[in-house]
Structures are given as C-alpha cells and as structure tokens.
Design an enzyme around this catalytic site. Sequence first.
Site, PDB file in Angstrom:
ATOM      1  N   CYS A  29     -18.081   3.752  -4.197  1.00  0.00           N
ATOM      2  CA  CYS A  29     -17.538   3.185  -3.172  1.00  0.00           C
ATOM      3  C   CYS A  29     -16.438   4.237  -2.665  1.00  0.00           C
ATOM      4  O   CYS A  29     -15.782   4.941  -3.443  1.00  0.00           O
ATOM      5  CB  CYS A  29     -16.555   2.081  -3.430  1.00  0.00           C
ATOM      6  SG  CYS A  29     -17.708   0.752  -4.479  1.00  0.00           S
TER       7      CYS A  29
ATOM      8  N   CYS B 122       0.588  -1.121  -0.138  1.00  0.00           N
ATOM      9  CA  CYS B 122       0.032  -0.137  -0.004  1.00  0.00           C
ATOM     10  C   CYS B 122       0.830   1.489   0.049  1.00  0.00           C
ATOM     11  O   CYS B 122       1.849   1.446   0.830  1.00  0.00           O
ATOM     12  CB  CYS B 122      -0.802  -0.186   1.213  1.00  0.00           C
ATOM     13  SG  CYS B 122      -2.178   1.260   1.403  1.00  0.00           S
TER      14      CYS B 122
END
Length: 351
Positions: A131, A94
Amino acid sequence: MITDSALLQVRPASRPTPPDDGASVCPAGALPDPAHAASPWTVDAVQALLDLPLPELLFRAQQVHRQHHDPLEMELATLLSIKTGGCPEDCAYCPQSVHHDTGVKATKLMTPEDVRAAVRAARQAGAQRFCMGAAWRAPTDRDLDKVAELVRVVKEEGLQACCTLGMLRPEQAQRLREAGLDYYNHNLDTAPQLYGHIITTRDYQDRLDTLRHVRQAGIKVCCGGIVGMGESRAGRAALIAQLANLDPYPESVPINHLVKVPGTPLADQPDLDPLEFVRTVAAARITMPQAKVRLSAGRRDMDDSTQVLCFLAGANSIFYGDKLLVTGNADVAADQALLARLGMRTRAAHA
C-alpha cells in the site's frame, strides 16, 4: 469527549424503508449490502452487538469468521509513505497536516527505483499487499501519472497494489485501474454526525463520492475508520453501521486505533479501553462477514494479548513492517514470532 447523543436518532438513507423496528438507519450515502437489503444494519443493531457480554460477542464473531475465512490464515500488508507531510487538510489525528506542528517535514514523491526496492523488501518479508500513501487532499493529473508508474512497479514485483491518495475524480480512478491498482484506501474515519469534530476541510459526502468513483472504475475498496478519538460506543456503532451499509461493503476494512501524536489536537485524548477496540473489531466482522478486517494504525501500542483477542474477534489482516506512514509499526520479527506462537500462517501473495 465528542458529543454524540443524537447518534441514535439519525434519519434513514434514500432507499426502501425496512419494517419499523424502532431502530435508526445509518444516514445518507450508505446503501445496504445486498445480503442485508431487506434489513440493513442499524446503529441500534450494531450497538446491541457492542453491548453483548464479551465472551458472547467473540463467540458470534468467531462463528461468522469461520463461515467465510480460514481462522488460521493472516494476510500481511505493508504501507509505505511515498509522499509525506504538507497535507492541506486539517484532520485532528494526522501528523502530516500543515495545520499541526508535529515536526513532520514535507517530502517529494518517491522515485520508482526507491519504491521498487521497498516492494522487494516487503515481498521478501512475506507481505502480500503493498500500500502506498501520499499526503494529498487530491492528486493532480500530473501526480497521478507518477503514481500510476509506481502502481506498475508493485504489480511487476508480484504484489497486490493499494493506494491512498485523497479524493479522486472518476477519470482519475479509471486511470489507476488501467495501471493495475487492486485496492484504493479511503477511510470514513468516524461516524457521519461526528465528522465535523475531526475534520473541517472536507465533508462526509466528499468521502462517499470518491468511494463511488473507485467502485465504478472496478477497483476494490479499502475503507474503515479510527476509534479512540473521544467517541462513545454509540459513535463506534454508527461508524460500523455506515461501513456495513455501503453497497457493497468494503472488501478490506482497516480498524485503526488513534495514535496520539504530539502537536495534533487529539494528542491528549484519554486512552480507549483495549476491550472496546476488540469489540469494534468483532462488530466489523459480524456486519461485514466476507471483508478482510485489518489491524492498522495503533497496533504497535497493543500488547500481544490484545492482538490475539482481535484475531479471535475476526481480524485477519495486519499492517506489517517497520513503518506505517509516519508511525512506527511492530517489527517484522515480532510479528512473525507472534504468528508462529499462535500456529497461524500467512496468506499466499496471489490470493
């Protein structure tokens, strides 16, 4: 490569033991789907699917897909990062982690006005689900009050609302449900036995606990994983088995391909064979027949032929638009052109 030689020796979960067929059952925290209660998906069984000749695997996946879905219909979803960077978790993939020097700058939570503009643009472009992702380990109650307001904005604009905010307590999940949240995304990322190689700031049970809280609140589950992080085919089999044995399995299953971001520990990970990704999609379709199987992160790096194979393997949802969190996604025009070439149509927003 991550060592996963023990993946085929995992112990059964705490549930009635199926007849001993020599195969191993996915580990603790995963309960079988009622449809498979007498014979839950085992790691061995999923790997047997992945090991099939590709034409046979795709044929089986298409049979399952056509039994439960319109093969010409595609769901479109847009993902907006409403709070980027500064995450205290150390997920090796990430770019938003404070542990990795990726150049991503932390931002404040977006305002309702800015989110509404993004929702309207997504709806105009054809998206059915919106989302929202925030780079938190877990939201505070104050954070959640603000996100609940954003959920209401999405619902007012007529789209399905989904959030990914990190770990939730039961009362937080309930508050999101009361705000109108339709789906909550919380990925398992990888197989249980490989989790500690990818993330050390939380454990697998933390993920399972949040999924349980979401289910108990009456919110639909969006849960998948990432492939191409150095796992073997056995590792991918163990991830799919874990997902398929959740009770019930997720309504939405995003299959992400690792996006190698400079500055993250996985930046130099060797490329995964695209056909291995296609196989993973097919296994997800067969083991979770009624789920939406979504092509998510990494789709921008796939050529059209790979995406089409994924559609044939049972993928029937894509992230759509110009941004996927902080990773660029295929642009709207290219997506529309590909679907038109295939003679496919998009799913109605209310479905």
